[in-house]
Write an enzyme that holds these catalytic residues in place. Sequence first.
Site, short mmCIF file in Angstrom:
data_model
loop_
_atom_site.label_atom_id
_atom_site.label_comp_id
_atom_site.label_asym_id
_atom_site.label_seq_id
_atom_site.Cartn_x
_atom_site.Cartn_y
_atom_site.Cartn_z
N ASP A 272 -6.49 14.37 1.72
CA ASP A 272 -7.54 13.51 0.78
C ASP A 272 -9.05 14.16 0.83
O ASP A 272 -9.19 15.08 1.79
CB ASP A 272 -7.38 12.07 0.69
CG ASP A 272 -8.00 11.45 -0.37
OD1 ASP A 272 -8.65 12.02 -1.04
OD2 ASP A 272 -7.81 10.15 -0.64
C1 BGC Z 1 -9.52 9.63 -3.77
C2 BGC Z 1 -8.43 10.60 -4.26
C3 BGC Z 1 -8.83 11.46 -5.17
C4 BGC Z 1 -9.84 12.38 -4.42
C5 BGC Z 1 -10.55 13.55 -5.12
C6 BGC Z 1 -10.47 10.53 -2.94
O1 BGC Z 1 -11.52 9.93 -2.53
O2 BGC Z 1 -8.88 9.03 -2.66
O3 BGC Z 1 -7.30 9.74 -4.90
O4 BGC Z 1 -7.74 12.50 -5.83
O5 BGC Z 1 -10.79 11.60 -4.18
O6 BGC Z 1 -11.44 13.00 -6.33
#
Ligand code: BGC
Length: 770
Positions: A272
Site C-alpha cells: 500500500d
Molecule cells: C489506500 C489504497 C489506495 C492507495 C493508492 C492508499 O492510501 O489505502 O487503497 O489504493 O492509497 O491511492
Amino acid sequence: MKKTTLTVLIIIFCMTTINAQPKLSATNIDEVMKAMTLEEKAKLLVGGANNFFGDQAVVGGEATLVPGAAGTSPAIPRLGIPATVLTDGPAGVRIDPTREGTDQTFYATGFPIGTCLASTWNTELVKKVGEAIGNETKEYRCDVILGPGMNLHRNPLCGRNFEYYSEDPLVTGKIGAAYINGVQSQGVGVSAKHFAVNSQETNRTSVDEQVSQRAARELYLRGFEIAVRESQPWTIMSSYNRINGQYSMGNRDLLTSILREDWGYRGIVMTDWIGIRKGLETTAEVQAGNDLMEPGQPAQVQEIINGVNSGKLSMEDVDRNVRRMLEYIVKTPSFKQYPASNKPDFKAHADITRQSACEGIVLLKNNGVLPWNKPAANDQENQAIKTVALFGENSYNFLSGGTGSGCVHTPYVVDLVEGLKNAGISTSKTLTDIYRKYYEYARVKFQLERHPANWFQQEQFGQQKYPEIEFSQIAIGKEARQADAAIVTIGRQAGEGADRDIATEFNLTNDERRLISNVCKVFHDAQKPVVVIINSGSVIETASWRDEPDAIICAWQPGEEGGNSLADILTGKVNPSGHLTMTWPLTATDHPSTEGYPGEIVTPHHEDIYVGYRYFDTFKKNVAYPFGFGLSYTTFEFSKPKVKVGSKDVTVQVTVKNTGNVAGKEVVQVYVTAPKGSIEKPAQELKAFAKTRELQPGESQTLMLAIPIRLLASFDEQGSQWLADDGTYTLRIGVSCRDIRQTANVRVKRYTEKVNNVLKPQVQLNLLHQ
Ligand code: BGC
C-alpha cells in the site's frame, strides 16, 4: 557478392549482435533477466514515481502518463520494459477529470460501491460490472485497477466499509472473484486489497491487529483465499497495518507461506502507498515476497542494491520478484501497446450502473405503500403518486460513493429530483429552491471550517455530507397539502483515513430524528405516506425510528445513476432483490468488537470468530435487520431441497417459485450448522448462495448450489489444519440468517487439510468464548 561487401556485412552483423539488447517479450523473460543489471532489477521493484514524495523526477518520471492515477511500475526502455499504470478504484477509474493543455475531459463512470454490489448477491451481474470497469481502465490507458476492497466488515464503524463487501468471508470471496474475473476478462489487472486484517482506518499504518490463527484463516483471509483460487488476481496489495506484531508488507508468513504456498497465488504483491516505513526495511519486504514498493522512493532502490551488495538480501529473492514483475508486465495493455481511446462507452456503463444499483438496493421496510405504480384491476398502470416532497439534504446532494482514494470523478450524479422527474414524478419546487441554496452555503462553510489535516474532506476526495436544516411543522404542512408523499433521505459519508463515531455518524443526529418525526407526523395526519431513504455506505442505527415511516429503503451509495435507480425501485419498475451482507444491530455497541474500537496501538480481536451474524446468532441477540435480509414486492416459496454428498462437495437442489403478483428475483442462502465435534462452532455459517433469474408470477426455477467439503471445515490451530468433523450437518436454506424456509441433513466424513503453521499471536488474546 564482392569480398569487401561481405566483410562489411559481417562487421555490421557482429556489431549489432554484440550491442543487441533483448527486448522483453512473453517468451524471453530469462534472457531479459540475464541482461539486467542489479540497478535495473532494484529499480523494477520500486514504484515508478508519482508526486507523493515530490521526487518524481528521480525515478522514471512516469507520473504524468495518466494524470491522477495512483502510481506506476517503472520503465526500463533499454530492455523494452514499459511503465505500467495503477489507478484507484474500486468503484470506477479514479483519474484527474481534466488535464492541462486540452479541453477534453476524463471523467469516469461512478459504479455502485462495494457494499451495494455485494448486496446484489448476483455474481453474474457483478462480473458484468467488473467487465465495464475493466474496459474503462483499459480505455483510460491504465493497466491495473486498485480494487476490489476485500476487508471484512468487522465492525460497522470502519470508515472504509463502503469499499468492502460484507461481514461474511464467503460473500466477500465470491463477489470479489466475480469482480476480478470481470475486470481481468478485459486484459487489465486488479489489486485485491488490503491484504490483510485492515479493519480500521484509525492509525491504520501502525496499529497491530491481534487475531487468532483461526479467526485469521476462517474470516479475514478466507475471502482473499476464495478470490485467489477462483480468479487469480494479477496483483494483491498488502495492507498498512501489522498482524500479530508484524507489518503485512514485510510478513513472509502472510505473503509467501499462506498466499503462495497454501493457496497457489501466482501474481505480484505490491505494498500500500507508504514508501519507506519506519521499522521495516525495504530488503525485508522484498524477502517477504512483496514484489513492488508503492508509490516508490529512490532511496528504496538504493536500499535493495546495498542489501544485495552487503549480502543482507539474496540475489535469488530479488530475481524471484523481478521474474514475477516481468510476468505481470507482459500481460499488460502498456506492454501490448494497446491504443487507449480515452473514450469509454459511458452510456453502456451508466446502464450497467443503474441496473446493478437497483439489484443492490435493499428494501428494509414496507407497510404496503410501495411500489408507487401498482398494477390496477384493468392492468393499466395506476400511478397514485404524482408529486413528492423531498426532505433531507442528500435528496439533492445525492451521495454516489464514499471518500478517499475510493472516490471516482464522475461526470454527473443523478439526484432524487432528476431521478423522479425522469420517472414522471414531480418534486416540490420550494424545497428544491431551499435545499439547493443551502447546499451552496454549506459547501463553502464546510471547507472553511474543515481542519487542514483532514485532507480526505477536500472536494477532490469525494462528496461531503452537510448538516440537515430544520423545517417547522407549518412548513411541512404546506408541503403535505401539495404532495402525494414525502421522502426523507438520511445520508452518511465516510471513507479513507477515519472511522465513524457512534453519536453523530452511526446514530442519527437530533436534527435528523426531528426531521423524520415531524415529516411522518404531518404527512400521516394528512394520510400521506413517508419513505425514508438511507444513502450511506454502511450501517446506521434504525431501531429508534424505524416504526415511524411507512417504508425504508437502503440505497447505499449506488453510483452516478442513483436517482434513477431509486425511482425504478420506488415506482416498481424494478422489484427490489437486494439483501444485506452485514447485520444491522440495534445499537453499535451490540457488536462485541465495538468495545475499544478502533484500537490506538493494538486492536485485540477478543470476539475471535464471532463477527457479525456468527456472534448474534450464536449468542441469541436481537438485531434490527439480520444478515441476509431484504424485502420484495412479491413472495417466493422454496421446495424441499434435494441434497447429495459427493467426494468433493455437497450439492443442494432447490426450486424457487414466485407466488406473488409481480415479477421478481430471490436470493437463496444456505447456512450450515455443524455437528458437535472437536472444535467449537458458530450456530450457523453461510456456505453457499445463488440468485434466481427474474421469475414471473407463478414461474419457478430450480437452482443447484454446491458446497465444497473443504468449506465445511474449521481451522484447527492445534493441528494447523482445516478440519471438518465426521457427522451430520444441517443445511438451513432461507432468505436471511433468521428466515429459514427449508432444512436438510447430510452426513459428511471427516476431512482434513494441513497448512503452514504461521501467523501466531504473540500475546494471550482473552477470547470472548474461552
Ligand atoms: C489506500 C489504497 C489506495 C492507495 C493508492 C492508499 O492510501 O489505502 O487503497 O489504493 O492509497 O491511492
